[in-house]
Design an enzyme around this catalytic site. Structure first.
Site, PDB file in Angstrom:
ATOM      1  N   ASP A   1      10.250  13.185   3.140  1.00  0.00           N
ATOM      2  CA  ASP A   1       9.905  11.756   3.254  1.00  0.00           C
ATOM      3  C   ASP A   1       9.240  11.207   1.996  1.00  0.00           C
ATOM      4  O   ASP A   1       8.428  10.282   2.069  1.00  0.00           O
ATOM      5  CB  ASP A   1       8.969  11.489   4.448  1.00  0.00           C
ATOM      6  CG  ASP A   1       9.515  12.046   5.741  1.00  0.00           C
ATOM      7  OD1 ASP A   1      10.745  12.013   5.905  1.00  0.00           O
ATOM      8  OD2 ASP A   1       8.721  12.501   6.578  1.00  0.00           O
TER       9      ASP A   1
ATOM     10  N   HIS B   1      16.907   9.255   5.304  1.00  0.00           N
ATOM     11  CA  HIS B   1      16.585   8.656   4.007  1.00  0.00           C
ATOM     12  C   HIS B   1      16.635   7.146   4.174  1.00  0.00           C
ATOM     13  O   HIS B   1      17.681   6.588   4.486  1.00  0.00           O
ATOM     14  CB  HIS B   1      17.606   9.106   2.953  1.00  0.00           C
ATOM     15  CG  HIS B   1      17.503  10.568   2.627  1.00  0.00           C
ATOM     16  ND1 HIS B   1      18.323  11.193   1.737  1.00  0.00           N
ATOM     17  CD2 HIS B   1      16.629  11.497   3.064  1.00  0.00           C
ATOM     18  CE1 HIS B   1      17.980  12.463   1.643  1.00  0.00           C
ATOM     19  NE2 HIS B   1      16.960  12.679   2.448  1.00  0.00           N
TER      20      HIS B   1
HETATM   21  P1  GDP Z   1      13.251  10.386   2.045  1.00  0.00           P
HETATM   22  O1  GDP Z   1      13.670  11.172   3.248  1.00  0.00           O
HETATM   23  O2  GDP Z   1      12.637  11.229   0.976  1.00  0.00           O
HETATM   24  O3  GDP Z   1      14.337   9.508   1.525  1.00  0.00           O
HETATM   25  O4  GDP Z   1      12.082   9.431   2.521  1.00  0.00           O
HETATM   26  P2  GDP Z   1      12.009   8.501   3.843  1.00  0.00           P
HETATM   27  O5  GDP Z   1      13.016   7.447   3.760  1.00  0.00           O
HETATM   28  O6  GDP Z   1      11.993   9.374   5.061  1.00  0.00           O
HETATM   29  O7  GDP Z   1      10.542   7.941   3.698  1.00  0.00           O
HETATM   30  C1  GDP Z   1      10.135   7.186   2.617  1.00  0.00           C
HETATM   31  C2  GDP Z   1       9.508   5.911   3.131  1.00  0.00           C
HETATM   32  O8  GDP Z   1       8.892   5.247   2.052  1.00  0.00           O
HETATM   33  C3  GDP Z   1      10.510   4.928   3.685  1.00  0.00           C
HETATM   34  O9  GDP Z   1       9.876   4.164   4.675  1.00  0.00           O
HETATM   35  C4  GDP Z   1      10.847   4.063   2.468  1.00  0.00           C
HETATM   36  O10 GDP Z   1      11.349   2.780   2.804  1.00  0.00           O
HETATM   37  C5  GDP Z   1       9.511   3.968   1.844  1.00  0.00           C
HETATM   38  N1  GDP Z   1       9.435   3.750   0.417  1.00  0.00           N
HETATM   39  C6  GDP Z   1      10.103   4.372  -0.607  1.00  0.00           C
HETATM   40  N2  GDP Z   1       9.589   3.993  -1.785  1.00  0.00           N
HETATM   41  C7  GDP Z   1       8.565   3.118  -1.508  1.00  0.00           C
HETATM   42  C8  GDP Z   1       7.625   2.423  -2.300  1.00  0.00           C
HETATM   43  O11 GDP Z   1       7.579   2.542  -3.513  1.00  0.00           O
HETATM   44  N3  GDP Z   1       6.721   1.633  -1.632  1.00  0.00           N
HETATM   45  C9  GDP Z   1       6.698   1.504  -0.285  1.00  0.00           C
HETATM   46  N4  GDP Z   1       5.787   0.722   0.277  1.00  0.00           N
HETATM   47  N5  GDP Z   1       7.558   2.173   0.488  1.00  0.00           N
HETATM   48  C10 GDP Z   1       8.483   2.971  -0.114  1.00  0.00           C
END
Ligand code: GDP
Length: 427
Positions: A12, A40
């Protein structure tokens, strides 16, 4: 050129967003491990999506997306995801599925759920999507490859050999009905027909693409600390989320990887069971959880509230080292704009009172407590800022502190969940 995008921590970290951003200047995006058990999150001109199995390049029409041989392919989940994209106006992506990729069988999902129920409070916090039984069967050589869905006799013979063992467990340990072999074969053949146009020898395709000078992104799922060998065993996943495994799970030469983008958050979050040294409780946790990510820190696949904590330098330095990070991507920096001071975990204290800075193995980790330092906050909203120099000084110092502590240059800083909320640094 091959670039890997992988997680430094517990998953995440924001890899989906980073892959969506980098896919803009790439030709191929490959998922190389895991299955529909993680999500993701991507926010772009089409809206907000939680991709589970589809590679995060599916929003770019010129990108070829590949489900590599290392993935746990749940065909129904994949087709559902594709249909959901179409429904929401995303043009049909280019998608190839490795003919050597293995298929999630109904009994994998059943066994996952039944075993977690059997373990009760000792369960591993599985998403119950069949991942552990799937990879166990792969190692035990009773898994089913996509290519077998086109040879009924071969498929039937192999399933018939596997069945007595499966049924023994199903009936005697879990008290379930035995498997209907004919029904299972028929179901799998149908699945095969539905994906037939996408099935290909993706390894050959990738080698050809590299010969032609194309850029290939390997998209990891979860992060270092969930690696079965290097992570917090047994609170790990069942396939390796390491860039090193990317070459195996995708099918590219190890020497082809030039960049390993290791993604980490400006704070910590983890979902599932197992030790999480920086776990916060009470109002402090609730505050960070509510502000985190794009809509609070809740699992993209399960909706489960994630555990949250401050940035963990011990875990992240280890995570980046094991990944072999050539650069870091720091995400969710905007989330911390509400704090006067930002605690950061600089060491762990063991049960014996020893201060350690190297990430320990599980039995020691279980008893560690965090040692914090505090860095000054910047107390403003940094979303919308496009240039590194325009970030508040304390914010830049926070990023530089992480960079120095982890020992890897931070090339990209994400200051919001949307595609264009990203700052490139020349370091
Ligand atoms: P992944 O599995 O690594 O792709 O990550 P996830 O999607 O499960 O979780 C990452 C969370 O952080 C999601 O809710 C994204 O929309 C959010 N996100 C990613 N980059 C940023 C950022 O720079 N700022 C904020 N506020 N949210 C972010």
């Amino acid at each position: 050129m091959v670039q890997a995008i992988v997680g430094a921590n517990w998953g995440d970290e924001g890899k989906g967003k980073v892959t969506d951003v980098l896919a803009e200047r790439s030709d191929v995006v490959v998922r190389f491990q895991g299955g529909a058990n993680a999500g993701h999150t991507i926010i772009n001109e089409y809206g907000k999506f939680a991709l589970h199995l589809l590679p995060s390049g599916v929003f770019h029409q010129r990108v070829v997306n590949i489900i590599g041989p290392g993935v746990a392919l749940n065909v129904e989940a994949l087709l559902k995801e594709l249909a959901a994209l179409e429904e929401r106006g995303v043009p049909q992506p280019q998608l190839l599925i490795s003919d050597r990729c293995q298929v999630m069988l109904p009994w994998h999902v059943d066994f996952d759920r039944l075993e977690e129920e059997r373990l009760g409070k000792h369960s591993y916090g599985s998403t119950k999507s069949g991942i552990a039984p799937f990879y166990s069967d792969k190692a035990a050589k009773v898994g089913v490859q996509v290519c077998e869905l086109y040879d009924e006799a071969f498929l039937r013979e192999r399933l018939a050999l596997a069945l007595p063992r499966k049924d023994c467990l199903l009936t005697s340990l879990y008290g379930q009905e035995p498997t209907d072999l004919d029904g299972l074969v028929e179901y799998l053949l149908k699945l095969g027909e539905r994906i037939r146009p996408m099935v290909a020898d993706t390894t050959r395709f990738l080698h050809q693409a590299l010969k032609e000078g194309k850029t290939v992104l390997l998209e990891g799922q979860l992060g270092t600390l969930r690696d079965p060998d290097h992570g917090i065993y047994p609170y790990t996943t069942s396939s390796s989320p390491l860039a090193g495994y990317g070459t195996v799970g995708a099918g590219v030469p190890p020497t082809a990887i030039s960049d390993i983008y290791c993604v980490t958050k400006a704070y910590s979050s983890a979902v599932g069971a197992g030790p999480f040294v920086v776990r916060l409780e009470g109002a402090e946790a609730e505050d960070l959880r509510r502000r985190g990510g794009d809509a609070g820190e809740y699992g993209a696949t399960t909706g489960r509230p994630r555990d949250v904590g401050w940035f963990d330098a011990v875990a992240t330095r280890y995570g980046a080292m094991v990944q072999g990070a050539t650069e870091m991507v720091l995400t969710n920096l905007d989330v911390l704009g509400y704090l006067d001071e930002i605690p950061v975990c600089v060491a762990y204290e063991t049960a014996e009172g020893e201060r350690i800075t190297d990430f320990p193995a599980t039995p020691v980790l279980m008893k560690c407590k965090p040692v914090y330092e505090r860095l000054p906050g910047w107390k403003c909203d940094i979303r919308g800022i496009k240039d590194w120099e325009k970030l508040p000084e304390n914010c830049r110092k926070y990023v530089e502190w992480i960079e120095q502590t982890v020992g890897v240059p931070i090339r990209l800083v994400s200051n919001g969940p949307k595609r264009d909320e990203i700052i490139t640094r020349n370091v």
